[in-house]
Structures are given as structure tokens and as C-alpha cells.
Scaffold this motif. Structure first.
Motif, PDB file in Angstrom:
ATOM      1  N   HIS A 113       0.815  -1.221   0.000  1.00  0.00           N
ATOM      2  CA  HIS A 113       0.000   0.000   0.000  1.00  0.00           C
ATOM      3  C   HIS A 113       0.848   1.270   0.000  1.00  0.00           C
ATOM      4  O   HIS A 113       0.289   2.378  -0.005  1.00  0.00           O
ATOM      5  CB  HIS A 113      -0.952   0.007   1.200  1.00  0.00           C
ATOM      6  CG  HIS A 113      -0.265   0.047   2.534  1.00  0.00           C
ATOM      7  ND1 HIS A 113       0.576  -0.951   2.972  1.00  0.00           N
ATOM      8  CD2 HIS A 113      -0.293   0.971   3.533  1.00  0.00           C
ATOM      9  CE1 HIS A 113       1.025  -0.651   4.183  1.00  0.00           C
ATOM     10  NE2 HIS A 113       0.513   0.515   4.545  1.00  0.00           N
ATOM     11  N   ILE A 114       2.159   1.122  -0.009  1.00  0.00           N
ATOM     12  CA  ILE A 114       3.029   2.305   0.002  1.00  0.00           C
ATOM     13  C   ILE A 114       3.944   2.268  -1.226  1.00  0.00           C
ATOM     14  O   ILE A 114       3.618   2.831  -2.272  1.00  0.00           O
ATOM     15  CB  ILE A 114       3.840   2.398   1.313  1.00  0.00           C
ATOM     16  CG1 ILE A 114       2.912   2.364   2.530  1.00  0.00           C
ATOM     17  CG2 ILE A 114       4.672   3.683   1.328  1.00  0.00           C
ATOM     18  CD1 ILE A 114       3.626   2.284   3.871  1.00  0.00           C
ATOM     19  N   CYS A 115       5.063   1.578  -1.110  1.00  0.00           N
ATOM     20  CA  CYS A 115       6.061   1.617  -2.186  1.00  0.00           C
ATOM     21  C   CYS A 115       5.579   0.927  -3.450  1.00  0.00           C
ATOM     22  O   CYS A 115       5.794   1.438  -4.561  1.00  0.00           O
ATOM     23  CB  CYS A 115       7.371   1.007  -1.704  1.00  0.00           C
ATOM     24  SG  CYS A 115       8.133   1.943  -0.358  1.00  0.00           S
ATOM     25  N   VAL A 116       4.922  -0.224  -3.316  1.00  0.00           N
ATOM     26  CA  VAL A 116       4.422  -0.911  -4.497  1.00  0.00           C
ATOM     27  C   VAL A 116       3.341  -0.079  -5.181  1.00  0.00           C
ATOM     28  O   VAL A 116       3.352   0.115  -6.399  1.00  0.00           O
ATOM     29  CB  VAL A 116       3.903  -2.319  -4.138  1.00  0.00           C
ATOM     30  CG1 VAL A 116       3.172  -2.956  -5.322  1.00  0.00           C
ATOM     31  CG2 VAL A 116       5.064  -3.212  -3.698  1.00  0.00           C
ATOM     32  N   ARG A 140       2.271  -4.736   6.361  1.00  0.00           N
ATOM     33  CA  ARG A 140       2.217  -5.094   7.779  1.00  0.00           C
ATOM     34  C   ARG A 140       0.849  -5.612   8.177  1.00  0.00           C
ATOM     35  O   ARG A 140       0.730  -6.422   9.097  1.00  0.00           O
ATOM     36  CB  ARG A 140       2.615  -3.891   8.638  1.00  0.00           C
ATOM     37  CG  ARG A 140       4.117  -3.622   8.644  1.00  0.00           C
ATOM     38  CD  ARG A 140       4.434  -2.314   9.299  1.00  0.00           C
ATOM     39  NE  ARG A 140       3.959  -1.195   8.481  1.00  0.00           N
ATOM     40  CZ  ARG A 140       3.968   0.072   8.864  1.00  0.00           C
ATOM     41  NH1 ARG A 140       4.416   0.389  10.072  1.00  0.00           N
ATOM     42  NH2 ARG A 140       3.531   1.014   8.060  1.00  0.00           N
ATOM     43  N   LEU A 141      -0.186  -5.128   7.509  1.00  0.00           N
ATOM     44  CA  LEU A 141      -1.543  -5.645   7.723  1.00  0.00           C
ATOM     45  C   LEU A 141      -2.045  -6.227   6.403  1.00  0.00           C
ATOM     46  O   LEU A 141      -1.935  -5.584   5.359  1.00  0.00           O
ATOM     47  CB  LEU A 141      -2.489  -4.537   8.179  1.00  0.00           C
ATOM     48  CG  LEU A 141      -2.239  -3.936   9.570  1.00  0.00           C
ATOM     49  CD1 LEU A 141      -3.209  -2.786   9.808  1.00  0.00           C
ATOM     50  CD2 LEU A 141      -2.387  -4.989  10.653  1.00  0.00           C
ATOM     51  N   ASN A 142      -2.621  -7.414   6.458  1.00  0.00           N
ATOM     52  CA  ASN A 142      -3.157  -8.012   5.243  1.00  0.00           C
ATOM     53  C   ASN A 142      -4.248  -7.143   4.623  1.00  0.00           C
ATOM     54  O   ASN A 142      -4.399  -7.104   3.400  1.00  0.00           O
ATOM     55  CB  ASN A 142      -3.700  -9.409   5.532  1.00  0.00           C
ATOM     56  CG  ASN A 142      -2.594 -10.437   5.723  1.00  0.00           C
ATOM     57  OD1 ASN A 142      -1.460 -10.225   5.290  1.00  0.00           O
ATOM     58  ND2 ASN A 142      -2.917 -11.542   6.368  1.00  0.00           N
ATOM     59  N   LEU A 147      -6.530  -4.157   0.187  1.00  0.00           N
ATOM     60  CA  LEU A 147      -7.164  -2.933  -0.303  1.00  0.00           C
ATOM     61  C   LEU A 147      -6.285  -2.229  -1.330  1.00  0.00           C
ATOM     62  O   LEU A 147      -6.787  -1.637  -2.294  1.00  0.00           O
ATOM     63  CB  LEU A 147      -7.493  -2.010   0.863  1.00  0.00           C
ATOM     64  CG  LEU A 147      -8.646  -2.489   1.750  1.00  0.00           C
ATOM     65  CD1 LEU A 147      -8.696  -1.690   3.047  1.00  0.00           C
ATOM     66  CD2 LEU A 147      -9.970  -2.379   1.015  1.00  0.00           C
ATOM     67  N   ALA A 148      -4.965  -2.300  -1.157  1.00  0.00           N
ATOM     68  CA  ALA A 148      -4.058  -1.735  -2.157  1.00  0.00           C
ATOM     69  C   ALA A 148      -4.204  -2.457  -3.491  1.00  0.00           C
ATOM     70  O   ALA A 148      -4.245  -1.832  -4.559  1.00  0.00           O
ATOM     71  CB  ALA A 148      -2.612  -1.801  -1.672  1.00  0.00           C
ATOM     72  N   LEU A 149      -4.292  -3.773  -3.449  1.00  0.00           N
ATOM     73  CA  LEU A 149      -4.471  -4.541  -4.685  1.00  0.00           C
ATOM     74  C   LEU A 149      -5.784  -4.167  -5.360  1.00  0.00           C
ATOM     75  O   LEU A 149      -5.855  -4.070  -6.595  1.00  0.00           O
ATOM     76  CB  LEU A 149      -4.433  -6.036  -4.386  1.00  0.00           C
ATOM     77  CG  LEU A 149      -3.081  -6.593  -3.913  1.00  0.00           C
ATOM     78  CD1 LEU A 149      -3.229  -8.058  -3.518  1.00  0.00           C
ATOM     79  CD2 LEU A 149      -2.005  -6.421  -4.969  1.00  0.00           C
TER      80      LEU A 149
END
Length: 208
Positions: A113-116, A140-142, A147-149
Motif C-alpha cells: 500500500h506504500i512503495c508498491v 504489515r496488515l493483510n 485494499l491496495a491490490l
């Protein structure tokens, strides 16, 4: 707008390994599973002559890429403080490798959710197809990862898995590299407990 889904061509594809560093191990659920899947994918890329670029986030404090991953064939291993991998050093390496830019990038690492995520958005803005290898990503949290995906799928990325990428690059059992690849994919990938967030068009939920 979603970019066109196409078959991956080893000569027009770039692997991007994002910040899989030892200091992150204690904080990441399923870190060891992710590394096993990333190891398979990275070795397959090496066998298929797909160029690899690796970044390490603030390596002075966070250390180097985990030893389990063979990145000896990487065209660039670069430290960074930007969250995105799309740094001046990476841009220069890409231009040298492709004489412009690749058609597709295969992106994996952490944190999702950050660098990727920021890396994917930057490459999409260059009109480059982005394949996110979900079983080689972690946060760090699934829930942050999942949610990023989902956000990246909506942004136009192809959300995929390590074996899907590998077999799409091979394409043919008669590929001269198939024997080497078969040894890598013979053990199944390790489960990363991926779930897909339902969208308005979905009925219920489904596995990636």
C-alpha cells in the motif's frame, strides 16, 4: 483507464523487485511465504533473461535485500528514500535497457500500500502496463495489502500471481527454457491468504 491485457514478452518486460529487505521480516505477516514465491519468480526471470531492477529502501538503516533472493543478475540494485521505485537512477537504467521504455513491468515486493502502490501509479502514468504479482507482495496488515491490490486493479493494473507470470512468459512447452522453469514450478506456490474486495459488479467475493 485500464490498459490492454496482453501476453508478456521477455524481451519487452522488466521485473521490478521492491524493497524485500531483512529488517521488514518481523513486522510482515507471511513474510517467509512471500519470499519463497518471490524467489521462484526471480529465478524464473533470470532463466528467461528478463531484466531485473531491485530497490532497497533506506538500506543504511533497513538493510539489504534478503539473502534468500538471488539478485546477482540484477541490472541495477539501488538504494532509495523515495517511496516509489521510479527514481532518477531507475529511470536512467530503464532507458539504457530498453532504449526508451518496456511495454510491461512485473512488480512485486513491499509494502503493497506504500512503495508498491506508488511505483505502480508512476509506471501507469508512463503508459506502461503494470502487472502486480499479488502472491509476492506484503504489508504489515493483510487488509492494507488487499485494499491496495483492489485500488491498483481499479487504476488499471493487472493483478496476477507468480505462476501466471512465469507461464505467460514461457508460452510453449517446447520453449528451450522450459526444463529449467519446470523445476521451479514443480513445487506449488505458497498460499498468501489473498482475498479480493468485492466491487459493484461482483457478486459475493472471490479468490484472486
Amino acid at each position: 483507464m485500464a490498459l490492454r491485457r496482453c501476453h508478456l514478452n521477455p524481451k519487452k518486460t522488466l521485473f521490478l523487485l521492491c524493497d524485500i529487505q531483512e529488517k521488514f521480516r518481523p513486522a510482515m505477516p507471511l513474510f517467509d511465504n512471500m519470499v519463497k514465491n518471490a524467489d521462484k519468480l526471480t529465478k524464473a526471470g533470470k532463466a528467461l533473461d528478463v531484466p531485473l531492477i531491485v530497490t532497497e529502501h533506506y538500506p543504511e538503516k533497513l538493510g539489504k535485500t534478503v539473502e534468500q533472493l538471488d539478485i546477482s543478475h540484477a541490472k541495477l540494485v539501488s538504494g532509495k528514500t523515495y517511496f516509489s521505485m521510479f527514481t532518477p537512477e531507475v529511470k536512467a537504467a530503464i532507458k539504457e535497457l530498453f532504449n526508451d521504455k518496456p511495454e510491461d513491468v512485473v512488480l512485486y515486493g513491499l509494502e503493497s500500500h506504500i512503495c508498491v502502490e506508488q511505483t505502480a501509479i508512476d509506471f501507469l502514468q508512463q503508459n506502461i502496463n503494470v502487472y502486480i504479482v499479488a502472491d509476492c507482495c506484503s504489508s504489515r496488515l493483510n487488509q492494507d495489502r488487499d485494499l491496495a491490490l483492489d485500488r491498483l486493479r481499479q487504476a488499471g493494473c493487472v493483478i496476477t500471481t507468480s505462476e501466471s507470470v512465469i507461464f505467460d512468459l514461457v508460452r510453449d512447452k517446447n520453449n528451450p527454457k522450459f526444463d529449467a522453469i519446470r523445476k521451479l514450478v514443480s513445487p506449488p506456490s505458497v498460499d498468501m491468504k489473498l482475498t479480493r474486495q468485492p466491487s459493484d459488479s461482483d457478486v459475493g467475493s472471490s479468490k484472486l
